[in-house]
Design a protein around this motif. Structure first.
Motif, PDB file in Angstrom:
ATOM      1  N   GLN A 296       0.825  -1.211   0.000  1.00 18.24           N
ATOM      2  CA  GLN A 296       0.000   0.000   0.000  1.00 18.24           C
ATOM      3  C   GLN A 296       0.858   1.259   0.000  1.00 18.24           C
ATOM      4  O   GLN A 296       0.469   2.281  -0.579  1.00 18.24           O
TER       5      GLN A 296
ATOM      6  N   LYS B  56      -4.230 -10.913   0.291  1.00 16.82           N
ATOM      7  CA  LYS B  56      -4.792  -9.562   0.293  1.00 16.82           C
ATOM      8  C   LYS B  56      -3.786  -8.580  -0.311  1.00 16.82           C
ATOM      9  O   LYS B  56      -4.170  -7.673  -1.069  1.00 16.82           O
ATOM     10  N   SER B  57      -2.513  -8.777  -0.009  1.00 19.16           N
ATOM     11  CA  SER B  57      -1.465  -7.920  -0.571  1.00 19.16           C
ATOM     12  C   SER B  57      -1.399  -8.070  -2.087  1.00 19.16           C
ATOM     13  O   SER B  57      -1.243  -7.085  -2.819  1.00 19.16           O
TER      14      SER B  57
ATOM     15  N   LYS C 181      -3.877  -8.876  -4.017  1.00 14.73           N
ATOM     16  CA  LYS C 181      -5.070  -8.231  -4.555  1.00 14.73           C
ATOM     17  C   LYS C 181      -4.871  -6.730  -4.666  1.00 14.73           C
ATOM     18  O   LYS C 181      -5.218  -6.111  -5.682  1.00 14.73           O
ATOM     19  N   VAL C 182      -4.299  -6.130  -3.621  1.00 13.19           N
ATOM     20  CA  VAL C 182      -4.033  -4.689  -3.634  1.00 13.19           C
ATOM     21  C   VAL C 182      -3.022  -4.349  -4.724  1.00 13.19           C
ATOM     22  O   VAL C 182      -3.183  -3.367  -5.465  1.00 13.19           O
TER      23      VAL C 182
ATOM     24  N   TYR D 254      -2.195  -5.884  -7.601  1.00 19.09           N
ATOM     25  CA  TYR D 254      -2.685  -5.956  -8.972  1.00 19.09           C
ATOM     26  C   TYR D 254      -3.815  -4.962  -9.236  1.00 19.09           C
ATOM     27  O   TYR D 254      -4.018  -4.543 -10.381  1.00 19.09           O
ATOM     28  N   LYS D 255      -4.516  -4.577  -8.183  1.00 12.22           N
ATOM     29  CA  LYS D 255      -5.591  -3.599  -8.365  1.00 12.22           C
ATOM     30  C   LYS D 255      -5.036  -2.237  -8.764  1.00 12.22           C
ATOM     31  O   LYS D 255      -5.602  -1.542  -9.612  1.00 12.22           O
ATOM     32  N   PHE D 256      -3.910  -1.856  -8.153  1.00 19.59           N
ATOM     33  CA  PHE D 256      -3.370  -0.524  -8.385  1.00 19.59           C
ATOM     34  C   PHE D 256      -2.147  -0.498  -9.294  1.00 19.59           C
ATOM     35  O   PHE D 256      -1.636   0.576  -9.602  1.00 19.59           O
ATOM     36  N   LYS D 257      -1.695  -1.654  -9.730  1.00 16.14           N
ATOM     37  CA  LYS D 257      -0.504  -1.707 -10.576  1.00 16.14           C
ATOM     38  C   LYS D 257      -0.692  -0.896 -11.855  1.00 16.14           C
ATOM     39  O   LYS D 257       0.185  -0.115 -12.250  1.00 16.14           O
ATOM     40  N   ARG D 258      -1.841  -1.072 -12.502  1.00 15.26           N
ATOM     41  CA  ARG D 258      -2.085  -0.364 -13.764  1.00 15.26           C
ATOM     42  C   ARG D 258      -2.166   1.143 -13.546  1.00 15.26           C
ATOM     43  O   ARG D 258      -1.627   1.928 -14.333  1.00 15.26           O
TER      44      ARG D 258
ATOM     45  N   LYS E  61      -4.328  10.984  -8.577  1.00 20.25           N
ATOM     46  CA  LYS E  61      -5.057  10.071  -9.450  1.00 20.25           C
ATOM     47  C   LYS E  61      -6.291  10.748 -10.040  1.00 20.25           C
ATOM     48  O   LYS E  61      -6.615  10.550 -11.210  1.00 20.25           O
TER      49      LYS E  61
END
Length: 375
Positions: free
Chosen positions: A84, A153-154, A156-157, A159-163, A248
């Motif tokens: 995060q 969970k890490s 998931k976080v 790959y969610k914000f990688k892009r 963002k």
């Protein structure tokens, strides 16, 4: 076999200490690298605990037991906070996740400490200590499950914000993502192995050999591979990025205010002049922060200028100048004796693969073809 364990455990501790030193000496440490200092520090204690156990060194075992015994409950939250911290403000991340440390504190005070006391004194908390020892396999399984949940969970976080991260701060290379992904995959493999051993003993029968030694060997192998990968790849030692909500949101809007457009036009001219005169792109370690400091603005304002006004990313903007510089140098007699890769490095590229890929994408031909067509 003990000699092999000794060698591997000592090697793992040494490499971990080297990583700690590298992170500690980093100029831009930030929360992410501070977390990794703690992370590798706990790995040192875990390996030291195994080393002292197989060699029956009591004082080392007593020193290393507490951080090693309760490490699973803190390593999981630390990795989640680390991921995060690559995307959000450090203070916001700590405030949001502080409750995750409560189970660690409780476990440390009511299980790890009494466990150690009974092992040292043989007098105090004897019955409670016997109860803890009788159920240590069950405790181990529970800790593994909790650790794995934090790791998933890490992921998931991440790959969610990688892009989002790559789009807004495109100077981040693929190797940076490979490193972060590896930091998550390696613990999953090691803890899964520990979970399988512990589950077998819980469901069937205890094994007559210390399964944790095998788990520690897996840990050492993952640390060694991380060190090897770090040496053979450029810029993999943990990027530190700040991508807060304000940036963002701003990056997804088009500036319509006329006054803001005038400001952007002036900043654009300042940036172009700086790029042409100072040639900061020749620095292979150039970052958004460095470039912003060079023209006297914040990294957020520079990011907005590039993404909203110039309609490009930091990565593409800088590498356009690097490719143009390569074209000039490869045509110059001064660089006649240089290899293509040598010239590319002179122009600020630090990865042969990324240079060839970007040049092909920009010009439609390989660097070799471009050089041949000059004559």
């Amino acid at each position: 076999m003990t000699l092999l364990y000794d060698f591997l455990f000592i090697a793992g501790m040494l490499i971990s200490c080297i990583y700690i030193y590298i992170f500690y000496k980093s100029k831009e440490r930030g929360l992410s690298k501070s977390i990794l200092i703690i992370f590798f520090g706990l790995l040192v204690f875990a390996l030291l605990e195994s080393y002292s156990t197989i060699n029956n060194i009591r004082f080392l075992h007593h020193i290393s037991f507490l951080p090693a015994h309760s490490s699973k409950l803190i390593l999981g939250p630390l990795l989640l906070i680390y991921i995060q911290s690559l995307f959000f403000d450090d203070k916001e991340v700590l405030k949001k996740n502080k409750l995750y440390f409560i189970p660690f504190i409780l476990f440390f005070l009511f299980i790890s400490v009494p466990y150690l006391i009974t092992g040292i004194s043989k007098e105090y908390l004897v019955e409670y200590g016997m109860f803890l020892r009788a159920n240590h396999i069950f405790t181990r399984v529970v800790l593994d499950i909790i650790f794995l949940l934090f790791l998933f969970k890490s992921f998931k976080v991440f790959y969610k914000f990688k892009r989002v991260l790559k789009c807004s701060y495109s100077h981040i290379e693929h190797n940076n993502f490979v490193w972060v992904r590896y930091v998550l995959i390696a613990p999953i493999l090691v803890i899964s192995l520990d979970f399988l051993f512990a589950s077998y003993q819980l469901l069937f029968e205890p094994l007559n050999w210390r399964t944790q030694n095998i788990v520690m060997v897996g840990l050492v192998i993952s640390i060694m591979y991380a060190a090897y990968y770090g040496i053979n790849q450029s810029k993999v030692l943990i990027p530190y990025f700040l991508l807060d909500n304000e940036t963002k949101v701003a990056s997804n809007k088009t500036m319509s205010d006329e006054k803001q457009q005038v400001v952007f036009l002036e900043l654009e001219q300042t940036l172009i002049t700086y790029m042409e005169n100072k040639k900061p792109y020749l620095d292979e370690e150039l970052t958004l922060n460095k470039l912003a400091a060079g023209i006297g603005i914040t990294d957020k304002k520079l990011s907005a200028l590039l993404n909203q006004h110039i309609k490009t990313s930091f990565y593409n903007f800088v590498n356009t100048y690097r490719i143009d510089e390569f074209k000039k140098q490869v045509a110059s007699p001064i660089f006649k004796e240089y290899t293509i890769e040598g010239i590319a490095y002179e122009c600020g590229f630090k990865s042969k693969a990324s240079f060839y890929r970007l040049f092909k994408k920009e010009t439609g031909q390989s660097p070799s073809e471009f050089k041949v067509n000059l004559h």
